[in-house]
Design an enzyme around this catalytic site. Sequence first.
Site, PDB file in Angstrom:
ATOM      1  N   GLU A  89       0.837  -1.197   0.000  1.00 28.22           N
ATOM      2  CA  GLU A  89       0.000   0.000   0.000  1.00 28.22           C
ATOM      3  C   GLU A  89       0.869   1.242   0.000  1.00 28.22           C
ATOM      4  OE1 GLU A  89      -2.814  -0.179   3.212  1.00 28.22           O
ATOM      5  OE2 GLU A  89      -2.849  -2.355   3.107  1.00 28.22           O
ATOM      6  N   CYS A 102       3.312   8.447   1.406  1.00 31.05           N
ATOM      7  CA  CYS A 102       3.671   7.462   2.412  1.00 31.05           C
ATOM      8  C   CYS A 102       3.908   6.142   1.674  1.00 31.05           C
ATOM      9  CB  CYS A 102       2.517   7.346   3.404  1.00 31.05           C
ATOM     10  SG  CYS A 102       2.773   6.087   4.647  1.00 31.05           S
ATOM     11  N   CYS A 109       5.433  -7.219   7.533  1.00 29.82           N
ATOM     12  CA  CYS A 109       6.434  -6.671   8.465  1.00 29.82           C
ATOM     13  C   CYS A 109       6.737  -7.728   9.521  1.00 29.82           C
ATOM     14  CB  CYS A 109       5.906  -5.407   9.134  1.00 29.82           C
ATOM     15  SG  CYS A 109       7.112  -4.609  10.218  1.00 29.82           S
ATOM     16  N   CYS A 113       4.501  -5.359  16.005  1.00 32.31           N
ATOM     17  CA  CYS A 113       3.837  -4.392  16.896  1.00 32.31           C
ATOM     18  C   CYS A 113       2.363  -4.816  17.027  1.00 32.31           C
ATOM     19  CB  CYS A 113       3.954  -2.981  16.329  1.00 32.31           C
ATOM     20  SG  CYS A 113       5.673  -2.467  16.129  1.00 32.31           S
ATOM     21  N   CYS A 116      -0.665  -2.978  15.137  1.00 26.73           N
ATOM     22  CA  CYS A 116      -0.464  -2.567  13.742  1.00 26.73           C
ATOM     23  C   CYS A 116      -0.945  -3.651  12.785  1.00 26.73           C
ATOM     24  CB  CYS A 116       1.017  -2.271  13.512  1.00 26.73           C
ATOM     25  SG  CYS A 116       1.426  -1.882  11.796  1.00 26.73           S
ATOM     26  N   CYS A 332      -1.645   2.138   7.185  1.00 23.51           N
ATOM     27  CA  CYS A 332      -1.148   1.144   6.240  1.00 23.51           C
ATOM     28  C   CYS A 332      -1.296  -0.274   6.749  1.00 23.51           C
ATOM     29  CB  CYS A 332       0.283   1.448   5.862  1.00 23.51           C
ATOM     30  SG  CYS A 332       0.285   2.417   4.363  1.00 23.51           S
TER      31      CYS A 332
HETATM   32  N1  SAH Z   1       8.119   0.156  10.779  1.00 21.73           N
HETATM   33  C1  SAH Z   1       8.117   1.590  10.839  1.00 21.73           C
HETATM   34  C2  SAH Z   1       7.001   2.208  10.008  1.00 21.73           C
HETATM   35  C3  SAH Z   1       5.651   1.856  10.545  1.00 21.73           C
HETATM   36  S1  SAH Z   1       4.245   2.816  10.120  1.00 21.73           S
HETATM   37  C4  SAH Z   1       7.990   2.038  12.284  1.00 21.73           C
HETATM   38  O1  SAH Z   1       7.809   1.199  13.152  1.00 21.73           O
HETATM   39  O2  SAH Z   1       8.113   3.221  12.545  1.00 21.73           O
HETATM   40  C5  SAH Z   1       4.449   4.376  10.845  1.00 21.73           C
HETATM   41  C6  SAH Z   1       3.869   4.587  12.245  1.00 21.73           C
HETATM   42  O3  SAH Z   1       2.491   4.233  12.362  1.00 21.73           O
HETATM   43  C7  SAH Z   1       4.611   3.800  13.310  1.00 21.73           C
HETATM   44  O4  SAH Z   1       4.894   4.640  14.381  1.00 21.73           O
HETATM   45  C8  SAH Z   1       3.598   2.743  13.682  1.00 21.73           C
HETATM   46  O5  SAH Z   1       3.834   2.226  14.961  1.00 21.73           O
HETATM   47  C9  SAH Z   1       2.294   3.533  13.580  1.00 21.73           C
HETATM   48  N2  SAH Z   1       1.086   2.711  13.506  1.00 21.73           N
HETATM   49  C10 SAH Z   1       0.965   1.427  13.115  1.00 21.73           C
HETATM   50  N3  SAH Z   1      -0.319   1.024  13.216  1.00 21.73           N
HETATM   51  C11 SAH Z   1      -1.039   2.077  13.647  1.00 21.73           C
HETATM   52  C12 SAH Z   1      -2.436   2.284  13.952  1.00 21.73           C
HETATM   53  N4  SAH Z   1      -3.308   1.333  13.765  1.00 21.73           N
HETATM   54  N5  SAH Z   1      -2.817   3.509  14.387  1.00 21.73           N
HETATM   55  C13 SAH Z   1      -1.902   4.491  14.531  1.00 21.73           C
HETATM   56  N6  SAH Z   1      -0.598   4.362  14.269  1.00 21.73           N
HETATM   57  C14 SAH Z   1      -0.155   3.164  13.835  1.00 21.73           C
END
Ligand code: SAH
Length: 354
Positions: A89, A102, A109, A113, A116, A332
């Site tokens: 995406e 973005c 991944c 987390c 996510c 995403c």
């Molecule tokens: N792997 C990278 C990029 C991830 S996406 C990282 O960890 O930073 C970018 C941000 O969005 C990250 O801070 C991630 O933790 C956050 N994120 C992921 N899922 C989310 C959600 N459902 N709501 C809000 N933020 C989210």
Amino acid sequence: MKHLLDYLPKLNDWLARREQPGFRGPQIIDWILEKRVSDFSAMTNLPQPLRELLASSFTTFTSTIVTHSTSDDGTEKLLLKLPDGGLIECVLLREENRRTICVSSQVGCAMGCVFCASGLDGVLRNLTAGEILEQMLQLQKLLPAEERLSHIVMMGMGEPLANLDHVLEALGYASAPTGLGISPRRITISTVGLPAAIQRLARQDCKYQLALSLHAPNDTLRTQLVPINEKIGIAALMAAADHYFESSGRKLTFEYVLLSGINDQEEHATQLAALLQNRTALLNVIPYNPVEGLPYTTPSNRSIQRFKQILEAAGIEIRFRQRKGDKINAACGQLRRQQLVPLLSDTQRSFTDR
Ligand code: SAH
């Protein structure tokens, strides 16, 4: 057929072997990146036989658009299918005169987390540099000719620092004046915080902005939310981040997703303030964007305000990120999952829905 966007570093040699003058490579790159033309037959300053040779040797776009969603606030999101069936995406966000994209770095991944959507099914593979660049070009094509991409955030699916070589190669073309011409200070790499890779960025004298996904102010809670933290620890993450700040001079950003009842309490705000004090840093608080099937919720306005006040009182520079594109699942990983979940077998599904 080769993917031209993956072949760009070798293009000059390829052309030289075919006795083409040195300016052909830059001309081709200019058509694709600057003029937004990917059809070789339309590259009118190239000799006809070369256009034909290029067309029979290379493809520029290897992905197909599976869905293209548009939201009222101008956000557009693409779900792309790669030649091997992988789904990724990428998003275009419009904000006044900013045109931010973005971009994803991996299919899925591995960081896990818990809140996510991207990591729910693990990682399938790294994207190539060409596939990362291709997302930028697919999104650039959504803009009218007079508008340019202004910012890039590596905040799509995947962990960019787990695919650093390809991310840096793609960002090299994004930031080069002969490429997309986006200043490194307008390019943000968002990471869960892999210290060895951050140290490498510092050593390479990188000038990109670094955003660190902290999400918790102590190791017990961070390991619960960001499982990879068990192998890292906040102290090592902070040391690497400090080193990057010293070498790049770029103010650090720390990201903090607020999850109701989990990391949004007063004690967390107080600990977070202590952690960030004396650092040149911006705290970016992101209200949780709910993911179907996950048990987390966004805190109430009252608890968000309380959290904010404690940090502001401690002198921390804090910004609350607005949610954009909610209606089109712009967090995403969500669109991909909508496609993926019906395709998964029952055993896989019960595993991913655990
Ligand atoms: N792997 C990278 C990029 C991830 S996406 C990282 O960890 O930073 C970018 C941000 O969005 C990250 O801070 C991630 O933790 C956050 N994120 C992921 N899922 C989310 C959600 N459902 N709501 C809000 N933020 C989210």
